[in-house]
Scaffold this active site. Structure first.
Site, PDB file in Angstrom:
ATOM      1  N   ASP A 198      -5.705  -7.334   4.053  1.00 15.70           N
ATOM      2  CA  ASP A 198      -6.898  -6.690   3.494  1.00 15.70           C
ATOM      3  C   ASP A 198      -7.813  -7.757   2.900  1.00 15.70           C
ATOM      4  O   ASP A 198      -9.017  -7.795   3.169  1.00 15.70           O
ATOM      5  CB  ASP A 198      -6.480  -5.686   2.411  1.00 15.70           C
ATOM      6  CG  ASP A 198      -7.680  -5.019   1.759  1.00 15.70           C
ATOM      7  OD1 ASP A 198      -8.577  -4.583   2.506  1.00 15.70           O
ATOM      8  OD2 ASP A 198      -7.731  -4.949   0.520  1.00 15.70           O
ATOM      9  N   TYR A 204       0.812  -1.217   0.000  1.00 16.56           N
ATOM     10  CA  TYR A 204       0.000   0.000   0.000  1.00 16.56           C
ATOM     11  C   TYR A 204       0.847   1.270   0.000  1.00 16.56           C
ATOM     12  O   TYR A 204       0.389   2.321  -0.429  1.00 16.56           O
ATOM     13  CB  TYR A 204      -0.898   0.032   1.245  1.00 16.56           C
ATOM     14  CG  TYR A 204      -2.211  -0.697   1.098  1.00 16.56           C
ATOM     15  CD1 TYR A 204      -2.259  -1.999   0.632  1.00 16.56           C
ATOM     16  CD2 TYR A 204      -3.409  -0.074   1.450  1.00 16.56           C
ATOM     17  CE1 TYR A 204      -3.465  -2.666   0.529  1.00 16.56           C
ATOM     18  CE2 TYR A 204      -4.611  -0.735   1.340  1.00 16.56           C
ATOM     19  CZ  TYR A 204      -4.642  -2.028   0.880  1.00 16.56           C
ATOM     20  OH  TYR A 204      -5.841  -2.681   0.774  1.00 16.56           O
ATOM     21  N   LYS A 251       4.036 -15.138   1.343  1.00 13.76           N
ATOM     22  CA  LYS A 251       4.154 -15.760   0.014  1.00 13.76           C
ATOM     23  C   LYS A 251       5.644 -15.987  -0.221  1.00 13.76           C
ATOM     24  O   LYS A 251       6.250 -15.481  -1.168  1.00 13.76           O
ATOM     25  CB  LYS A 251       3.525 -14.841  -1.047  1.00 13.76           C
ATOM     26  CG  LYS A 251       3.375 -15.459  -2.425  1.00 13.76           C
ATOM     27  CD  LYS A 251       2.346 -16.572  -2.508  1.00 13.76           C
ATOM     28  CE  LYS A 251       2.397 -17.235  -3.880  1.00 13.76           C
ATOM     29  NZ  LYS A 251       1.535 -18.416  -3.986  1.00 13.76           N
ATOM     30  N   ASP A 304     -11.516  -9.679   4.687  1.00 14.43           N
ATOM     31  CA  ASP A 304     -12.855  -9.668   4.092  1.00 14.43           C
ATOM     32  C   ASP A 304     -13.425 -11.084   4.026  1.00 14.43           C
ATOM     33  O   ASP A 304     -14.598 -11.312   4.330  1.00 14.43           O
ATOM     34  CB  ASP A 304     -12.827  -9.077   2.668  1.00 14.43           C
ATOM     35  CG  ASP A 304     -13.167  -7.585   2.647  1.00 14.43           C
ATOM     36  OD1 ASP A 304     -12.923  -6.916   3.669  1.00 14.43           O
ATOM     37  OD2 ASP A 304     -13.662  -7.108   1.608  1.00 14.43           O
ATOM     38  N   ASP A 336      -2.203 -17.984  -0.501  1.00 14.04           N
ATOM     39  CA  ASP A 336      -3.232 -18.640  -1.324  1.00 14.04           C
ATOM     40  C   ASP A 336      -3.842 -19.813  -0.559  1.00 14.04           C
ATOM     41  O   ASP A 336      -5.065 -20.011  -0.540  1.00 14.04           O
ATOM     42  CB  ASP A 336      -2.673 -19.068  -2.687  1.00 14.04           C
ATOM     43  CG  ASP A 336      -1.348 -19.818  -2.601  1.00 14.04           C
ATOM     44  OD1 ASP A 336      -0.737 -19.851  -1.513  1.00 14.04           O
ATOM     45  OD2 ASP A 336      -0.924 -20.379  -3.642  1.00 14.04           O
TER      46      ASP A 336
HETATM   47  C1  IPM Z   1     -10.019  -1.755   4.505  1.00 14.90           C
HETATM   48  C2  IPM Z   1     -10.423  -1.070   3.226  1.00 14.90           C
HETATM   49  C3  IPM Z   1      -9.340  -0.045   2.893  1.00 14.90           C
HETATM   50  C4  IPM Z   1      -8.055  -0.817   2.679  1.00 14.90           C
HETATM   51  C5  IPM Z   1      -9.674   0.857   1.693  1.00 14.90           C
HETATM   52  C6  IPM Z   1     -10.982   1.593   1.885  1.00 14.90           C
HETATM   53  C7  IPM Z   1      -8.561   1.816   1.404  1.00 14.90           C
HETATM   54  O1  IPM Z   1     -10.612  -2.015   2.221  1.00 14.90           O
HETATM   55  O2  IPM Z   1      -9.877  -1.061   5.530  1.00 14.90           O
HETATM   56  O3  IPM Z   1      -9.857  -2.970   4.486  1.00 14.90           O
HETATM   57  O4  IPM Z   1      -7.833  -1.360   1.602  1.00 14.90           O
HETATM   58  O5  IPM Z   1      -7.247  -0.863   3.613  1.00 14.90           O
HETATM   59 MG    MG Z   2     -10.477  -4.037   2.890  1.00 18.03          MG
END
Ligand code: IPM
Ligand code: MG
Length: 363
Positions: free
Chosen positions: A246, A140, A190, A250, A222
């Site tokens: 990240d 990032y 990785k 999710d 992975d």
């Molecule tokens: C998160 C979000 C952020 C990230 C975005 C909104 C920049 O997806 O906090 O996971 O990628 O870190």
């Molecule tokens: Mg995110």
């Protein structure tokens, strides 16, 4: 005096933060916490009003606060904005400026919501894991980055970079969290492809020598993604870098039935933190009053626990949320097959009311 900077942001942000603030006000009074809150412009809303997603005054207020409560930022409206001024960049800059390198993303299943998961209930029953994501370095933030013409060809590039001290400090956090939980830590990398992961693994191993009680394992990212949806309960604490965290967080969130239930904390090395729901700004349902405020309400609980050191007030909020779920109240995102159970689907403000009532009833 304890001060909390409040950044509602965009999309459903203002709606859910409003409910979370009602809950914070209630425990503030009930537990006599002496917390003062102030709202500040942030994200797309700040870009619209001030031409930047992170105005100087907001950054200064966040620096001075003991903790920050954030709703969510971003929306399709800002896709056309210059990249440097997009709401997400404001969030990344705030994380970096405040050195909020340790991102705690719990994924726990409330027993009442086992049917809301996309996995079979028996695979997720009792799930309670923590993803620790490095938040201020890696892909990032690595330089060089950009889009340029190379030998006549437009080329986009980013750099995945971790220094030893950066790996070391997040690894230490990982082992410390593991010590407070089941003493199992899985580091995700990785290493078979990336040099940055080779260093990551070496440093995590070295840090681990100081924590002989913790059982350390390593997994490629992975495989970790596959294992998360195959047998998620094998994990307790995962420590990983920014981009892997990240993505995996999710996936882990979805295991619990709704990303609308999960809070997160982003901490610096002194315990100061920013607290926000894991979900995004959900522009598709913004303004309709139907967003689930529970992730933000639970973020307030995490804030009370980790930055403001008020575990009693934090426990009270968690208990109130559990009580509301056991009464059968659900926002639409966690309603599941509502008519087969004793479930009432409620909107954002009714969910806030219910949590407040549960808090009062337990006081
Ligand atoms: C998160 C979000 C952020 C990230 C975005 C909104 C920049 O997806 O906090 O996971 O990628 O870190
Ligand atoms: Mg995110």
């Amino acid at each position: 005096m304890t001060s909390v900077a409040v950044l509602s942001g965009d999309g459903i942000g203002p709606e859910i933060v409003h409910q979370a603030m009602r809950v914070l006000d209630a425990v503030n009074t009930q537990h006599k916490l002496g917390i003062e809150t102030a709202e500040h412009a942030f994200g797309g809303a700040a870009y619209d009003a001030h031409g930047t997603p992170l105005p100087d005054a907001t950054l200064a207020a966040c620096r001075n606060a003991n903790a920050i409560l954030l709703g969510s930022v971003g929306g399709p409206k800002y896709d056309e904005a210059p990249r440097e001024l997009r709401p997400e960049r404001g969030l990344l800059r705030l994380r970096a400026e405040l050195d909020l390198f340790a991102n705690l993303r719990p994924a726990m299943l409330f027993p009442e919501l086992a049917n809301a998961s996309s996995l079979k209930p028996e695979l997720v029953a009792g799930l309670d894991m923590m993803i620790l994501r490095e938040l201020t370095s890696g892909l990032y933030f690595g330089e060089p980055r950009g889009i340029e013409v190379r030998k006549g060809v437009r080329t986009g590039f980013n750099t995945m970079v971790y220094s030893e001290p950066e790996i070391e400090r997040i690894a230490i956090r990982g082992f410390e969290i593991a010590m407070q939980r089941s003493r199992r830590l899985c580091s995700v990398d990785k290493m078979n492809v990336l040099e940055v992961s080779e260093l990551w693994r070496e440093v995590v191993e070295r840090v681990g020598q100081a924590y002989p009680e913790v059982e350390l394992s390593h997994m490629y990212v992975d495989n970790a993604a596959m294992q998360l949806v195959r047998a998620p309960k094998q994990f307790d604490v995962i420590v990983t870098g920014n981009i892997f965290g990240d993505i995996l967080s999710d996936a882990a969130a979805m295991l619990t039935g709704s990303i609308g239930m999960l809070p997160s904390a982003s901490l610096d090395s002194n315990g100061k933190g920013m607290y926000e729901p894991i979900h995004g700004s959900a522009p598709d349902i913004a303004g309709q009053g139907i967003a689930n405020p529970l992730a933000t309400i639970l973020s307030v609980s995490m804030m009370l626990r980790y930055s403001l050191r008020q575990p009693g007030a934090a426990d009270a909020i968690n208990a109130a949320v559990s009580s509301v779920l056991s009464q059968g109240l659900r926002c639409q995102d966690i309603a599941g097959d509502a008519d087969t159970q004793n479930i009432t689907v409620v909107n954002t403000s009714a969910m806030g009311d219910a949590v407040l009532n549960a808090l009062k009833a337990s006081a």
